[in-house]
Design a protein around this motif. Structure first.
Motif, short mmCIF file in Angstrom:
data_model
loop_
_atom_site.label_atom_id
_atom_site.label_comp_id
_atom_site.label_asym_id
_atom_site.label_seq_id
_atom_site.Cartn_x
_atom_site.Cartn_y
_atom_site.Cartn_z
N THR A 82 7.46 -10.19 -1.22
CA THR A 82 6.46 -9.77 -2.20
C THR A 82 5.34 -8.98 -1.53
OG1 THR A 82 6.91 -11.70 -3.57
CG2 THR A 82 4.79 -10.61 -3.90
N LEU A 83 4.84 -9.51 -0.41
CA LEU A 83 3.68 -8.91 0.24
C LEU A 83 3.99 -7.55 0.87
CD1 LEU A 83 0.76 -9.04 1.19
CD2 LEU A 83 1.55 -10.35 3.18
N TYR A 84 5.02 -7.48 1.69
CA TYR A 84 5.24 -6.26 2.47
C TYR A 84 5.69 -5.06 1.64
CZ TYR A 84 3.81 -8.93 6.39
OH TYR A 84 3.05 -9.68 7.24
N PRO A 85 6.48 -5.23 0.59
CA PRO A 85 6.74 -4.07 -0.29
C PRO A 85 5.46 -3.57 -0.97
CG PRO A 85 8.46 -5.68 -0.60
CD PRO A 85 7.40 -6.33 0.26
N ALA A 86 4.56 -4.49 -1.34
CA ALA A 86 3.29 -4.07 -1.95
C ALA A 86 2.45 -3.31 -0.93
CB ALA A 86 2.53 -5.29 -2.47
N ILE A 87 2.41 -3.79 0.30
CA ILE A 87 1.69 -3.07 1.36
C ILE A 87 2.29 -1.69 1.56
CG2 ILE A 87 1.26 -3.01 3.85
CD1 ILE A 87 0.86 -6.08 3.70
N THR A 88 3.61 -1.61 1.60
CA THR A 88 4.30 -0.33 1.79
C THR A 88 3.95 0.65 0.67
OG1 THR A 88 6.10 -1.40 2.99
CG2 THR A 88 6.57 0.76 2.03
N ARG A 89 3.92 0.16 -0.59
CA ARG A 89 3.54 1.03 -1.71
C ARG A 89 2.10 1.52 -1.57
NH1 ARG A 89 6.21 -3.00 -4.52
NH2 ARG A 89 4.25 -3.95 -5.24
N LEU A 90 1.20 0.63 -1.16
CA LEU A 90 -0.20 1.00 -1.02
C LEU A 90 -0.42 1.97 0.14
CD1 LEU A 90 -1.82 -2.46 -1.83
CD2 LEU A 90 -1.93 -0.38 -3.24
N VAL A 91 0.36 1.84 1.21
CA VAL A 91 0.30 2.80 2.31
C VAL A 91 0.83 4.14 1.83
CG1 VAL A 91 1.29 3.42 4.56
CG2 VAL A 91 0.41 1.10 4.19
N ALA A 92 1.96 4.12 1.11
CA ALA A 92 2.57 5.36 0.63
C ALA A 92 1.66 6.13 -0.32
CB ALA A 92 3.91 5.06 -0.06
N ASP A 93 0.88 5.43 -1.14
CA ASP A 93 0.01 6.15 -2.08
C ASP A 93 -1.37 6.44 -1.50
OD1 ASP A 93 -1.72 3.97 -2.53
OD2 ASP A 93 -0.87 3.49 -4.48
N GLY A 94 -1.58 6.07 -0.23
CA GLY A 94 -2.83 6.40 0.44
C GLY A 94 -3.97 5.43 0.18
N SER A 95 -3.68 4.28 -0.44
CA SER A 95 -4.73 3.29 -0.71
C SER A 95 -5.15 2.51 0.53
CB SER A 95 -4.28 2.30 -1.79
OG SER A 95 -4.10 2.97 -3.02
N ILE A 96 -4.19 2.31 1.43
CA ILE A 96 -4.49 1.63 2.69
C ILE A 96 -3.79 2.36 3.83
CG2 ILE A 96 -4.82 -0.62 1.59
CD1 ILE A 96 -2.10 -1.49 2.60
N THR A 97 -4.27 2.11 5.03
CA THR A 97 -3.60 2.62 6.23
C THR A 97 -3.20 1.42 7.07
OG1 THR A 97 -5.68 2.84 7.45
CG2 THR A 97 -4.87 4.80 6.27
N ARG A 98 -2.17 1.65 7.90
CA ARG A 98 -1.67 0.60 8.78
C ARG A 98 -1.79 1.10 10.21
NH1 ARG A 98 3.52 -2.07 6.85
NH2 ARG A 98 3.67 -0.04 5.92
N GLU A 99 -2.53 0.37 11.02
CA GLU A 99 -2.73 0.72 12.42
C GLU A 99 -1.90 -0.26 13.25
OE1 GLU A 99 -6.44 -0.32 15.07
OE2 GLU A 99 -6.88 1.39 13.76
N THR A 100 -1.07 0.28 14.11
CA THR A 100 -0.20 -0.56 14.93
C THR A 100 -0.77 -0.66 16.34
OG1 THR A 100 1.70 0.16 13.64
CG2 THR A 100 2.17 -0.87 15.76
N GLY A 101 -0.79 -1.88 16.85
CA GLY A 101 -1.29 -2.12 18.19
C GLY A 101 -0.50 -3.24 18.84
N PRO A 102 -0.80 -3.52 20.10
CA PRO A 102 -0.07 -4.59 20.78
C PRO A 102 -0.42 -5.95 20.20
CG PRO A 102 -1.85 -3.75 22.16
CD PRO A 102 -1.80 -2.89 20.94
N GLY A 103 0.57 -6.80 20.16
CA GLY A 103 0.37 -8.16 19.67
C GLY A 103 0.77 -9.15 20.74
N ARG A 104 1.00 -10.38 20.35
CA ARG A 104 1.43 -11.41 21.29
C ARG A 104 2.93 -11.30 21.56
NH1 ARG A 104 -1.04 -16.56 18.48
NH2 ARG A 104 -2.60 -15.35 17.41
N ALA A 105 3.31 -11.63 22.75
CA ALA A 105 4.73 -11.69 23.15
C ALA A 105 5.45 -10.37 22.89
CB ALA A 105 5.43 -12.85 22.46
N GLY A 106 4.74 -9.27 23.03
CA GLY A 106 5.37 -7.96 22.92
C GLY A 106 5.58 -7.46 21.51
N ALA A 107 5.35 -8.30 20.51
CA ALA A 107 5.53 -7.86 19.13
C ALA A 107 4.34 -6.97 18.72
CB ALA A 107 5.61 -9.06 18.20
N GLN A 108 4.63 -5.98 17.93
CA GLN A 108 3.58 -5.10 17.41
C GLN A 108 2.73 -5.86 16.40
OE1 GLN A 108 2.97 -1.78 18.23
NE2 GLN A 108 4.45 -2.10 19.87
N ARG A 109 1.45 -5.54 16.38
CA ARG A 109 0.54 -6.16 15.42
C ARG A 109 -0.02 -5.05 14.54
NH1 ARG A 109 -3.69 -10.90 16.81
NH2 ARG A 109 -4.35 -11.24 14.67
#
Length: 176
Positions: free
Chosen positions: A38-65
């Protein structure tokens, strides 16, 4: 309501997806979990329409945050969603509480008051969970103690909310 919660919480500041979900679940109630599906498709739609941006950075144990940020377009969308709250966003208590949680994000008191007046108008109409044909039954009409309890609790909650709304709006009339 999912998109409204995302936009509303991001209006407070950037959040990681996990923290966003935690806040959403706290507001929405633990009985209504918010799944990744439910959450991540909604985030994807909001990123696609320019309502939010997603910034990727280093996270714990090598996973992206991923950190989510509200854009000006997202703030405008949030404002419009709040200003236009109607229908189930006003009549459904859980949905209205989500609207209410972010109502302070509306820039003008007239817009906030208009939403609150719509809720007060709804709460001032006779209603019941139980009917005899088209006639709403009151607690005094019901012998079943559990159904009567539902109506008594709902009436007390409605009365308290109407009193709060009238106080906030500066009106003194009660339609009870």
């Amino acid at each position: 309501m999912i998109e409204l919660m995302i936009l509303g919480f991001l209006a407070d500041g950037p959040l990681h997806g996990y923290e966003l979900r935690r806040r959403m679940e706290q507001l929405h109630g633990y009985a209504r979990t918010i799944s990744d599906g439910t959450l991540y498709p909604a985030i994807t739609r909001l990123v696609a329409d320019g309502s939010i941006t997603r910034e990727t950075g280093p996270g714990r144990a090598g996973a992206q945050r991923h950190t989510l940020h509200l854009t000006d377009a997202g703030r405008a969308r949030l404002t419009q969603r709040l200003r236009d709250a109607a229908g189930h966003d006003i009549t459904d208590g859980h949905r209205f509480f989500v609207v209410l949680a972010f109502l302070s994000k509306l820039p003008g008191p007239a817009d906030r008051d208009a939403v609150l007046r719509r809720r007060l108008e709804f709460l001032s109409q006779p209603a019941s969970f139980f009917y005899d044909g088209d006639r709403p039954l009151r607690a005094a009409d019901i012998a079943d103690p559990y159904r009567r309890g539902i109506l008594l609790s709902a009436r007390a909650t409605s009365r308290a909310e109407r009193a709060w709304l009238r106080e906030l709006l500066g009106t003194d009339t009660d339609t009870d």
